[in-house]
Design a protein around this motif. Structure first.
Motif, PDB file in Angstrom:
ATOM      1  N   ARG A  60     -16.449  48.637  62.346  1.00  0.00           N
ATOM      2  CA  ARG A  60     -15.085  48.552  62.897  1.00  0.00           C
ATOM      3  C   ARG A  60     -14.365  47.289  62.467  1.00  0.00           C
ATOM      4  O   ARG A  60     -13.161  47.157  62.693  1.00  0.00           O
ATOM      5  N   TYR A  61     -15.090  46.345  61.905  1.00  0.00           N
ATOM      6  CA  TYR A  61     -14.456  45.096  61.464  1.00  0.00           C
ATOM      7  C   TYR A  61     -14.281  45.163  59.955  1.00  0.00           C
ATOM      8  O   TYR A  61     -15.044  44.588  59.200  1.00  0.00           O
ATOM      9  N   GLU A  72     -16.173  37.755  60.128  1.00  0.00           N
ATOM     10  CA  GLU A  72     -16.893  38.411  61.218  1.00  0.00           C
ATOM     11  C   GLU A  72     -17.994  39.317  60.658  1.00  0.00           C
ATOM     12  O   GLU A  72     -19.108  39.350  61.174  1.00  0.00           O
ATOM     13  N   ARG A  73     -17.635  40.049  59.582  1.00  0.00           N
ATOM     14  CA  ARG A  73     -18.650  40.936  58.978  1.00  0.00           C
ATOM     15  C   ARG A  73     -19.842  40.145  58.460  1.00  0.00           C
ATOM     16  O   ARG A  73     -20.989  40.526  58.644  1.00  0.00           O
ATOM     17  N   GLU A  74     -19.532  39.013  57.814  1.00  0.00           N
ATOM     18  CA  GLU A  74     -20.637  38.187  57.305  1.00  0.00           C
ATOM     19  C   GLU A  74     -21.494  37.685  58.457  1.00  0.00           C
ATOM     20  O   GLU A  74     -22.724  37.645  58.363  1.00  0.00           O
ATOM     21  N   SER A  80      -9.426  44.918  64.985  1.00  0.00           N
ATOM     22  CA  SER A  80     -10.512  45.737  64.435  1.00  0.00           C
ATOM     23  C   SER A  80     -10.220  47.217  64.711  1.00  0.00           C
ATOM     24  O   SER A  80      -9.224  47.551  65.353  1.00  0.00           O
ATOM     25  N   LEU A  81     -11.110  48.076  64.248  1.00  0.00           N
ATOM     26  CA  LEU A  81     -10.921  49.507  64.466  1.00  0.00           C
ATOM     27  C   LEU A  81     -11.410  49.949  65.849  1.00  0.00           C
ATOM     28  O   LEU A  81     -11.523  51.142  66.113  1.00  0.00           O
ATOM     29  N   TYR A  82     -11.661  48.999  66.745  1.00  0.00           N
ATOM     30  CA  TYR A  82     -11.795  49.362  68.161  1.00  0.00           C
ATOM     31  C   TYR A  82     -10.400  49.633  68.724  1.00  0.00           C
ATOM     32  O   TYR A  82     -10.252  50.289  69.742  1.00  0.00           O
TER      33      TYR A  82
END
Ligand code: HEC
Length: 348
Positions: free
Chosen positions: A248-249, A257-259, A305-307
Motif C-alpha cells: 500500500r506504500y 517507508e518501503r525501504e 498510501s493506498l489505505y
C-alpha cells in the motif's frame, strides 16, 4: 577551416552530444520515478473480477470474545500466516484468513480450480495437496466461523483441533502443527463472534499494526511453551503483515517507508533464524525500535498510501488491465505462476 578550428567545432559538438545524452537520461530518470509500478496486491490473486475495490477497502468486523487473551491473539497471528499452509497455498500467499477474513467468510473469493462461484472453495481439492485431493470438484460456500457449523466447537472433544490439524496437513499439505499452535488456532476460532449490527469496516494500517502486536504475543507464548516451530511461524506472520503494508506504500514519495519495511522484515528474518534462546530479547528490541520509528512514520504517511480509499480506487482504475493480467496468469498456470510472483516475496 583551420585544423584547430575544426577540432574546436568537433569538441563543441561532442560536448553538445554529451549534454543531450545527459538531458535524455534526466528525462528518462524522471519518467521512471514518475510512472509508478502497478501495485501488486497479493489478495487479488483470489478475488472475483469487479470485487477488487470492495475486497481491498472493506472487511467484515469481528468482535472477539477475550481479544486481549494471549492465546487468542497468538491464534489470530497464525491464522494469517501463509506458511502455516504448505505447498501451493503458501506459495500463493494464501492463509486461513484469505478465505475466512477476520474469521468470517469471504464473498469475493474466487480461484480457478478451487471455486465455482465467488465465495466458494473446495478445500479437498488437489490444487492444494496433490497427494490428498479427493478427485471430485465440490466447492461449497466458505463458512463464517462466527456461526455454528459442522464442526463442534466445545473443548471437551477437541473436534475443532482435529479438524484444523487435518485441514493443515491433509488438505493443504502443510507441516504438522505443534500442540501449542493447534491450541492457539482453535482458541482463536472459538473466540470469533459477529458484532452487533454486522458492520463492514474499512481496512486500515492499524489492522496490520495490531496483527504485528499479535505476532509478538504469539512469539512470546510459543517460546514460553518451548515451541520453536510456533515461534518461527509467528515471526513469519509478522513479516507477512509488513508485506501487506508495503503493497500500500507505493510510489516514489513513499520509497523511504518501503525501504524501512523491507529492512524491518529482514531484521525479523534474522531474529527467526537465530538460536531460540535469543529470539525473545531480540524481538523485544526490534518491536521497541519499530514502535518508536517506522510505525510512527507509517502512520504519518497513511493518508498518502493506498489505505486511503480514494487513492486506492484511483490506483485500481489506472492499473486495472495489469491487475487482470496478473490474475489470468495465476489462474491458468496455477502453481507455477505463484512461484516468482511479484508482491510480498521478501516478506515471507
Ligand atoms: C481456500 C479457502 C479456505 C482456506 C484457506 C481455509 N478454509 Fe476453512 N473452510 C473453507 C471451506 C470452503 C469450508 C467448508 C468445508 C466443508 O463444509 O466441507 C471451511 C471450513 C472450516 C471450518 C469448519 C466450520 C464449520 O462448519 O464448523 C473451520 C473451523 C475452518 N474452516 C477453519 C480454517 C482454518 C483454521 C484454516 C487455516 C488452517 C482454514 N479454515 C483455511 C475454506 C477455507
Amino acid at each position: 577551416m583551420s585544423r584547430s578550428r575544426r577540432a574546436e567545432a568537433l569538441d563543441r559538438s561532442g560536448a553538445f552530444i554529451r549534454k543531450l545524452i545527459e538531458f535524455a537520461a534526466l528525462l528518462l530518470g524522471v519518467a521512471a520515478t514518475r510512472a509508478d509500478a502497478p501495485p501488486a496486491f497479493e489478495q487479488l490473486r483470489w478475488t472475483a473480477p469487479g470485487s477488487e475495490l470492495a475486497l481491498l477497502s472493506e472487511q467484515p468486523a469481528t468482535c472477539l470474545a477475550a481479544d486481549d487473551d494471549a492465546l487468542v491473539r497468538s491464534g489470530r497471528a497464525l491464522f494469517g500466516a501463509p506458511t502455516l499452509l504448505g505447498g501451493q497455498a503458501a506459495k500463493a500467499g494464501l492463509s486461513c484468513a484469505s478465505c475466512h477474513i477476520n474469521g468470517r467468510g469471504n464473498p469475493h473469493f474466487l480461484l480457478a480450480g478451487v471455486s465455482a462461484a465467488p465465495g466458494t472453495a473446495d478445500v479437498t481439492n488437489s490444487f492444494f495437496s496433490a497427494a490428498r485431493g479427493n478427485g471430485r470438484f465440490d466447492p461449497v460456500t466458505i463458512p463464517d466461523l462466527a456461526m455454528p457449523g459442522k464442526v463442534a466447537r466445545g473443548t471437551d472433544t477437541r473436534a475443532l483441533e482435529a479438524f484444523v490439524r487435518n485441514l493443515i496437513v491433509e488438505e493443504f499439505g502443510g507441516q504438522e502443527p505443534t500442540p501449542a499452535m493447534l491450541d492457539a488456532l482453535a482458541t482463536y476460532v472459538r473466540a470469533v463472534r459477529a458484532c452487533p449490527g454486522e458492520p463492514s469496516v474499512g481496512r486500515r494500517l492499524d489492522d496490520q499494526l495490531s496483527a504485528i502486536d499479535d505476532g509478538v504475543a504469539g512469539t512470546r507464548l510459543m517460546i514460553d511453551r518451548g515451541d520453536p516451530q510456533g515461534a518461527r511461524l509467528a515471526i513469519a506472520a509478522m513479516r507477512h503483515q509488513l508485506g501487506l503494508i508495503a503493497e500500500r506504500y507505493t510510489g516514489p514519495r513513499l520509497a523511504r517507508e518501503r525501504e524501512g519495511l523491507l529492512a524491518a522484515s529482514r531484521a525479523l528474518q534474522a531474529i527467526g533464524e537465530d538460536n531460540t534462546a535469543r529470539i525473545g530479547p531480540a524481538l523485544a528490541r526490534w518491536k521497541s525500535d519499530f514502535d518508536t520509528g517506522l510505525a510512527k512514520r507509517l502512520r504519518r504517511a497513511e493518508a498518502r498510501s493506498l489505505y486511503d480509499a480514494n487513492r486506492l480506487a484511483e490506483s485500481l482504475r489506472q492499473f486495472a488491465p495489469s491487475a487482470i493480467m496478473l490474475r489470468r496468469s495465476t489462474h491458468s498456470v496455477r502453481g507455477a505462476a505463484f512461484r516468482g510472483a511479484p508482491g510480498a516475496a521478501p516478506f515471507q
